[in-house]
Write a protein that holds these residues in place. Structure first.
Motif, mmCIF file in Angstrom:
data_model
loop_
_atom_site.group_PDB
_atom_site.id
_atom_site.type_symbol
_atom_site.label_atom_id
_atom_site.label_comp_id
_atom_site.label_asym_id
_atom_site.label_seq_id
_atom_site.Cartn_x
_atom_site.Cartn_y
_atom_site.Cartn_z
ATOM 1 N N GLY A 16 0.757 -1.264 -0.111
ATOM 2 C CA GLY A 16 0.006 0.008 -0.081
ATOM 3 C C GLY A 16 0.899 1.348 0.061
ATOM 4 N N PRO A 18 3.050 4.137 -2.639
ATOM 5 C CA PRO A 18 2.717 4.796 -3.793
ATOM 6 C C PRO A 18 2.525 4.026 -4.833
ATOM 7 C CG PRO A 18 4.864 5.876 -2.638
ATOM 8 C CD PRO A 18 4.518 4.615 -1.822
ATOM 9 N N ALA A 19 3.320 3.050 -5.352
ATOM 10 C CA ALA A 19 3.153 2.385 -6.421
ATOM 11 C C ALA A 19 1.656 1.481 -6.120
ATOM 12 C CB ALA A 19 3.993 1.203 -6.649
ATOM 13 N N GLY A 75 -2.885 -6.966 6.484
ATOM 14 C CA GLY A 75 -2.257 -8.177 6.840
ATOM 15 C C GLY A 75 -0.885 -8.286 5.802
ATOM 16 N N ARG A 76 -0.287 -9.181 6.145
ATOM 17 C CA ARG A 76 1.085 -9.487 5.794
ATOM 18 C C ARG A 76 1.177 -10.889 4.868
ATOM 19 N NH1 ARG A 76 6.321 -9.441 9.490
ATOM 20 N NH2 ARG A 76 6.300 -7.190 8.949
ATOM 21 N N THR A 106 5.638 -4.332 -3.682
ATOM 22 C CA THR A 106 6.227 -4.597 -2.145
ATOM 23 C C THR A 106 7.219 -3.798 -1.959
ATOM 24 O OG1 THR A 106 7.137 -6.582 -3.356
ATOM 25 C CG2 THR A 106 5.366 -7.046 -1.968
ATOM 26 N N GLY A 107 7.877 -2.760 -2.686
ATOM 27 C CA GLY A 107 8.620 -1.750 -2.273
ATOM 28 C C GLY A 107 9.926 -2.191 -2.031
ATOM 29 N N ARG A 109 13.702 -2.286 0.922
ATOM 30 C CA ARG A 109 14.023 -2.373 2.340
ATOM 31 C C ARG A 109 15.479 -1.681 2.303
ATOM 32 N NH1 ARG A 109 13.384 -7.421 1.282
ATOM 33 N NH2 ARG A 109 15.582 -7.882 1.731
ATOM 34 N N GLU A 110 15.863 -1.283 3.543
ATOM 35 C CA GLU A 110 17.274 -0.638 3.691
ATOM 36 C C GLU A 110 18.388 -1.616 3.507
ATOM 37 O OE1 GLU A 110 17.950 2.609 6.326
ATOM 38 O OE2 GLU A 110 16.390 1.744 7.346
ATOM 39 N N GLY A 284 6.941 -0.291 -8.868
ATOM 40 C CA GLY A 284 7.551 0.293 -8.032
ATOM 41 C C GLY A 284 8.861 -0.317 -7.813
ATOM 42 N N GLY A 291 12.822 5.935 -6.496
ATOM 43 C CA GLY A 291 11.966 6.878 -6.314
ATOM 44 C C GLY A 291 10.638 6.876 -6.224
#
Ligand SMILES: Cc1cc2nc3c(=O)[nH]c(=O)nc-3n(C[C@H](O)[C@H](O)[C@H](O)COP(=O)(O)OP(=O)(O)OC[C@H]3O[C@@H](n4cnc5c(N)ncnc54)[C@H](O)[C@@H]3O)c2cc1C
Length: 428
Positions: A16, A18-19, A75-76, A106-107, A109-110, A284, A291
């Motif tokens: 959830g 931006p993408a 939920g995951r 799903t973006g 991670r660092e 994304g 970005g």
């Protein structure tokens, strides 16, 4: 026992940020029954976590998700038990989500790299510390050294400073030459120039040092100082926190579980954000670190394409290509230098879930052997932290992904095995 819910969607979006929001909105506005599932209670993803002030970009997108009739679930997603079905778990429920089309958003991670002392309390990810402040951690008057690599360091430093932290230095491992080249690529992108100038103003007076990285975090039971390497010399700086991350890593575990092909750690997609698995799209940062603007455009194209509005999606190709050029320059600029491979000492813990030290790992030839012999990557984070670290340190490739991709309650797996335990509710 937790609640069990079954829902069915034309288009299901995982993530959830931006993408994911852009994808869900465009699919829903095209008449599709859309669900969006995220492991946070609120939409917004990493960049907009907790920042939902009226009139902000985040609040506008969240409002659009709401008004377009998207079904929002918390939920995951941890498992795909059968074709076109995903399972997601929250604190008090298990959701079985059926879909015709799936969009993975799903973006990222660092990336953390191990160095002596990096497991001391108050050594944190730069984005992680920022997220804790967003959730209420007070930083007034605390000294925070910010170090590692990537533009997130500047964004995090500006945020932490705004919330009362004193930032003695920002250490960026990239060279000045590559930072200057990077700033030249921004010249054609007015939005990025504005963002850059804003950051410069917010960080006025803060020392930014290129060719610099942390070599040790020092302290007895908690962080007291950080030793950094600056242009070949070491210097120790007293501080309360170290906010440290080495750019970002695409979050591709779910894509791998579904069988999507990847290249250089990113999910491979075609022009319409379709992955190599039929009916599965990706948008994304799993497709590459680029970005927020790129995530939004990719989400829009994926949402339109999943809804069959191919022509509308293709109108955004030119804009996406421009943003992808920016993503490529990010990749070049913040590529990690090889000196960082020698940061850990033999005693340094690399897998912090299972307490596996560098000396135990370096005798293995690959991820699989190391995992079998040392349990590296088998703890609660399932290799999310040590996986990217060992990939950089030893050039290992995690070979396979197995469900559940996140730790899940036994009850959740068992209740799915017995369909009678799942009450069927309609999302739609
Ligand atoms: C820790 C961190 C902090 C950041 N802070 C900033 C910042 O301050 N400023 C800035 O410009 N950029 C920041 N970024 C970069 C920013 O996230 C990206 O530029 C961009 O916004 C990514 O958007 P996205 O939608 O692709 O992914 P994200 O915004 O990362 O959204 C992905 C969402 O998917 C969810 N998710 C992942 N896997 C699952 C699953 N299996 N089940 C359910 N949900 C799942 C995640 O929890 C997340 O909410 C940050 C990145 C990170 C990693």
């Amino acid at each position: 026992m937790s609640r069990a819910v079954r829902s069915r969607f034309d288009v299901l979006v995982v993530g959830g940020g931006p993408a994911g929001m852009a994808a869900a909105v465009h699919a829903a506005e095209s008449g599709q029954r859309v669900g969006i599932v995220d492991d946070n209670a609120k939409l917004g993803g990493q960049i907009w976590k907790g920042n939902h002030e009226a009139g902000s970009a985040a609040s506008k997108w969240i409002e659009r998700v709401r008004s377009s009739g998207v079904n929002v679930l918390c939920g995951r997603v941890f498992h795909q038990p059968a074709q076109s079905i995903l399972l997601a778990e929250s604190d008090d429920s298990l959701s079985e989500l059926k879909y015709e089309k799936l969009i993975l958003a799903t973006g990222a991670r660092e990336r953390f790299l191990p160095f002596p002392g990096w497991t001391l309390p108050n050594v944190m990810g730069a984005g992680g510390l920022q997220a804790m402040v967003k959730c209420g951690l007070p930083l007034q008057g605390k000294r925070v050294v910010v170090a590692g690599s990537g533009p997130l360091l500047l964004a995090a430093a500006a945020y932490l400073r705004k919330h009362g932290a004193e930032i003695p230095i920002i250490c960026e491992q990239a060279s000045w030459a590559s930072l200057v080249r990077f700033s030249m690529t921004l010249l054609g992108q007015p939005d990025k120039i504005v963002q850059g100038l804003q950051l410069r103003k917010q960080l006025a007076g803060v020392r930014l040092s290129a060719n610099s990285w942390p070599v040790a975090a020092n302290g007895e039971s908690v962080l007291e100082s950080v030793t950094i390497s600056r242009n070949g010399r070491t210097e120790t700086i007293a501080c309360d926190y170290l906010a440290c991350g080495f750019h970002l890593v695409p979050n591709i575990k779910l894509a791998l579980l579904l069988g999507c092909q990847t290249h250089n750690g990113c999910v491979q997609v075609d022009d319409f954000q379709r992955t190599t698995v039929s009916a599965v799209f990706c948008a994304g940062e799993p497709t590459g670190i680029g970005g927020v603007e790129l995530s939004l455009i990719e989400g829009e194209i994926a949402g339109l394409a999943a809804a069959g509005r191919i022509a509308e999606g293709s109108r955004q190709f030119r804009k996406r290509e421009k943003l992808r050029r920016f993503a490529r320059s990010l990749e070049r600029t913040f590529r990690l230098r090889s000196e960082l491979r020698s940061l850990p000492s033999p005693e340094t813990i690399v897998c912090r879930c299972e307490d596996v030290r560098y000396s135990q790992l370096r005798e293995h030839t690959g991820w699989r052997a190391a995992k079998l012999q040392t349990r590296c990557g088998m703890g609660p984070c399932q290799g999310r932290i040590c996986g990217p670290a060992t990939e950089f340190l030893f050039k290992w490739n995690p070979e396979s992904v197995r469900p559940p991709i996140f730790p899940a309650r036994v009850e959740s797996l068992a209740s799915h095995a017995n369909p009678e335990l799942c009450e069927t509710t309609g999302g739609h």
